[in-house]
Design a protein around this motif. Structure first.
Motif, PDB file in Angstrom:
ATOM      1  N   ILE A  77     -22.269 -31.280   1.399  1.00  0.00           N
ATOM      2  CA  ILE A  77     -21.515 -31.217   2.655  1.00  0.00           C
ATOM      3  C   ILE A  77     -20.057 -31.632   2.414  1.00  0.00           C
ATOM      4  N   LEU A  78     -19.874 -32.692   1.630  1.00  0.00           N
ATOM      5  CA  LEU A  78     -18.516 -33.161   1.344  1.00  0.00           C
ATOM      6  C   LEU A  78     -17.728 -32.111   0.560  1.00  0.00           C
ATOM      7  N   SER A  79     -18.421 -31.421  -0.355  1.00  0.00           N
ATOM      8  CA  SER A  79     -17.726 -30.391  -1.143  1.00  0.00           C
ATOM      9  C   SER A  79     -17.313 -29.220  -0.256  1.00  0.00           C
ATOM     10  N   SER A 113      -9.528 -28.033  -4.134  1.00  0.00           N
ATOM     11  CA  SER A 113     -10.506 -27.542  -5.123  1.00  0.00           C
ATOM     12  C   SER A 113     -10.908 -28.623  -6.118  1.00  0.00           C
ATOM     13  N   LEU A 114      -9.968 -29.530  -6.465  1.00  0.00           N
ATOM     14  CA  LEU A 114     -10.291 -30.609  -7.409  1.00  0.00           C
ATOM     15  C   LEU A 114     -11.367 -31.524  -6.831  1.00  0.00           C
ATOM     16  N   GLN A 115     -11.201 -31.910  -5.573  1.00  0.00           N
ATOM     17  CA  GLN A 115     -12.199 -32.768  -4.921  1.00  0.00           C
ATOM     18  C   GLN A 115     -13.530 -32.026  -4.766  1.00  0.00           C
ATOM     19  N   TYR A 169     -17.098 -33.328  -6.307  1.00  0.00           N
ATOM     20  CA  TYR A 169     -18.334 -33.509  -5.530  1.00  0.00           C
ATOM     21  C   TYR A 169     -19.497 -32.707  -6.115  1.00  0.00           C
ATOM     22  N   LEU A 170     -19.186 -31.473  -6.540  1.00  0.00           N
ATOM     23  CA  LEU A 170     -20.239 -30.626  -7.103  1.00  0.00           C
ATOM     24  C   LEU A 170     -20.726 -31.165  -8.453  1.00  0.00           C
ATOM     25  N   GLU A 211     -16.424 -19.274 -10.929  1.00  0.00           N
ATOM     26  CA  GLU A 211     -16.134 -17.843 -10.911  1.00  0.00           C
ATOM     27  C   GLU A 211     -14.900 -17.572 -10.056  1.00  0.00           C
ATOM     28  N   LYS A 212     -14.834 -18.221  -8.873  1.00  0.00           N
ATOM     29  CA  LYS A 212     -13.685 -18.053  -7.993  1.00  0.00           C
ATOM     30  C   LYS A 212     -12.420 -18.642  -8.628  1.00  0.00           C
ATOM     31  N   LYS A 213     -12.609 -19.680  -9.418  1.00  0.00           N
ATOM     32  CA  LYS A 213     -11.469 -20.317 -10.083  1.00  0.00           C
ATOM     33  C   LYS A 213     -10.967 -19.479 -11.259  1.00  0.00           C
ATOM     34  N   GLY A 214     -11.820 -18.583 -11.734  1.00  0.00           N
ATOM     35  CA  GLY A 214     -11.445 -17.747 -12.877  1.00  0.00           C
ATOM     36  C   GLY A 214     -11.922 -18.277 -14.196  1.00  0.00           C
TER      37      GLY A 214
END
Length: 619
Positions: free
Chosen positions: A308-310, A319-321, A325-326, A356-359
């Motif tokens: 949930i936090l992510s 994205s870093l946070q 969390y993940l 994947e979204k990050k590349g």
């Protein structure tokens, strides 16, 4: 996102159900102190051991919970407290179903049912049926789950126990939520909550409030009525507040699940622009994460809070946070061996999608391979579990079939025994009937014979009495007739005498009026002689032959008139024709004619003398 799938929230709530005990470690310590108390009666210890076992079960300290339950069983059986033993076996069934110890689960449930039958207590039977609910839940047999829930509730109609009633209603709520039966979800969630309030078990009540929130969420998804969404949050908040209102009486896991459900509701139903909803969701997800930070066997709940936090970090564009969390969720899930694969797959898949979204395709591919690996492990685990379930199901069905055969044999044997008993009883009754019938016939025959004798005697006596009565009546009748005849004779005689006197006085009067001499002395002398003769004749008729006139009438067949009888009386008194004509004031010729008619009426011949006949009749 949340890694606990929507339906898994319910499973988590189920795991958190208690048996009416306090869940915190401090409460467990107080229970151990109470059990070790020397002054405590041994008969009171099984109930406390059950509470301690449940406290450890709620905190997922399963080894300690099993040890406490076994100690409780030994002590309860020693004192023949079968009800507490059944509760302990039901707790063991709960643990074995949760930890997937399927091999011994059925035996535990069967033992609980056997103990309950020995206890002869409706509450014990309700617990035993509840243990079978866990067995059929494990086998995925929802119909039998409902069946044994209903059997448990039926037992509780005989003797109430709101705590186990709440648990059974909760289980019915879970089944109907799987079936998406909205009306029954609402009904059973409410019934579970009502009984939990009566039981004053706040850990159970917290789970029931969560159930009510999910029921209202069903309603909201169907009607889109904002009131239903408000009710959802209202009951989730009540569930969460119990943890602070009753310290030590609500399990950390139960509280954490309530927090995650609140955070998930804000995440799902409130727009991203709602900052208040965002802050509340992050706060509740953080509370769930922090309360279970050092708890064991709670990795999937912690991972869900991190998910949930992510998700909120993603919405914020941080994205870093989100990655942190993940990754933390991944590390938490790795500490559980083996991990809960459904949650682990969700976490790894989220990491793969993120990279994947990050590349970063290498990292994405690496995590996707892990997804494949965990999916295969999950499949193999499910296959193994399914094999165990099938084995248990086979054993259960086999045992049920054997039980059914035994029941049929027992029923057949009972019917056969009943039949033999009925035949023996019928034979005995037949012999008794024959004996009684023979005895009755013999007695009836004797009584009949005696009755006939009595009836004959009575008939003879009756005939005799009737004859005597008839004779008496005839005698009375004859007496009356005689008296009547005598009266008639007296009247006739007196009448004749009076007529004669009157006639004589008339003659004297005529002579005196004509101036003829009257010799009174001679007349008196003649009259005295005549009176004597008349009186003598009258007495003779009355006393010598009282039936004179009766016989005369019978001879004449009732044809004689009163004048005829009068003439006969004069003739019987030996009066001549002249005297009779004078007395009757008729001519002598008329007297002779009357004599002739009387002879005809009497049936006398011409030659027969009427005077002689009358004299003979009077003798």
């Amino acid at each position: 996102m949340t890694f606990l799938r929507y339906k898994l929230f319910i499973s988590a709530c189920i795991i958190g159900l208690s048996f009416g005990v306090f869940a915190q470690t401090t409460i467990s310590d107080s229970l151990r102190t109470a059990i070790d108390n020397i002054s405590l009666n041994e008969t009171e210890k099984p109930a406390l051991l059950n509470q301690l076992a449940e406290a450890n079960r709620i905190n997922r300290n399963y080894e300690a919970a099993i040890a406490n339950a076994k100690q409780c069983i030994a002590l309860a059986l020693k004192h023949k407290n079968f009800t507490e033993a059944v509760k302990a076996y039901t707790l063991l069934a709960n643990i074995k179903a949760t930890t997937q110890q399927f091999a011994s689960l059925k035996q535990t449930c069967d033992t609980a049912l056997t103990m309950a039958q020995q206890a002869n207590d409706p509450i014990a039977m309700a617990y035993a049926y509840y243990s079978r609910v866990w067995l059929y839940k494990t086998l995925g047999d929802a119909e039998n789950v409902v069946k044994y829930c209903q059997l448990g509730l039926k037992e509780l109609e005989k003797k109430a126990d709101p705590f186990i009633a709440s648990k059974i209603y909760y289980r019915l709520y879970v089944v109907n939520s799987d079936w998406n039966n909205e009306s029954k979800v609402n009904f059973y969630a409410r019934k579970a909550t009502e009984n939990a309030l009566q039981a004053k078990d706040y850990n159970l009540l917290s789970n029931c409030y969560t159930a009510l929130s999910i029921a209202h969420e069903y309603n909201y998804n169907k009607s889109k009525n904002k009131t239903e969404l408000d009710s959802t949050l209202f009951y989730l908040n009540r569930s969460e507040m119990l943890y602070r209102q009753y310290p030590g009486q609500v399990a950390d896991n139960t509280y954490a699940i309530a927090c995650i459900n609140i955070a998930d509701a804000y995440l799902k139903y409130f727009p991203e622009t709602d900052k208040n909803a965002r802050n509340l969701a992050i706060r509740y997800a953080g509370s769930a994460r922090s309360v279970l930070k050092n708890a064991g066997n709670s990795q999937e709940i912690v991972a869900s809070s991190l998910g949930i936090l992510s998700e909120y970090a993603r919405r914020d564009g941080n994205s870093l946070q989100q990655e942190n969390y993940l990754q933390e969720a991944y590390r938490v899930m790795k500490t559980e061996q083996p991990p809960y694969y459904y949650t682990m797959i969700n976490v790894v898949q989220a990491l793969s999608d993120f990279y994947e979204k990050k590349g970063d395709y290498q990292q994405a591919l690496s995590f996707q391979k892990e997804v494949t690996g965990y999916t295969a492990k999950n499949f193999n685990q499910q296959q193994a579990l399914n094999a165990q379930k099938l084995e248990i199901q086979y054993e259960t069905e086999k045992k049920n079939s054997e039980m059914q055969v035994l029941k049929e044999q027992e029923k057949s044997r009972r019917l056969q025994n009943y039949l033999y008993g009925y035949i023996a009883l019928a034979s005995l009754l037949g012999l008794l009937f024959m004996f009684r019938s023979y005895h009755f016939k013999l007695r009836y025959s004797l009584q009949r014979e005696k009755q006939l004798q009595l009836e004959n005697q009575e008939s003879e006596l009756q005939v005799k009495l009737e004859k005597e009565e008839q004779a008496r009546l005839r005698a009375e009748q004859q007496l009356l007739e005689t008296q009547q005849q005598q009266l008639k004779l007296e009247v006739m005689a007196n009448t004749l005498q009076l007529e004669h006197k009157n006639r004589m006085l008339h003659n004297i009067k005529e002579k005196l009026s004509e101036g003829d001499p009257v010799n009174m002395q001679r007349i008196l002398k003649e009259e005295m002689m005549l009176d004597n003769d008349f009186e003598h004749a009258t007495l003779q008729i009355q006393h010598v032959h009282p039936d004179f006139f009766h016989l005369l009438n019978d001879k004449a067949k009732k044809k004689l008139t009163l004048l005829d009888l009068k003439l006969c009386a004069y003739l019987y008194l030996k009066m001549d024709t002249r005297q009779i004509s004078q007395l009757m004031h008729i001519e002598a010729k008329s007297v002779r004619m009357s004599r002739y008619r009387i002879k005809q009426k009497l049936g006398l011949d011409k030659e027969e003398d009427l005077n002689i006949f009358l004299q003979q009749l009077g003798t």
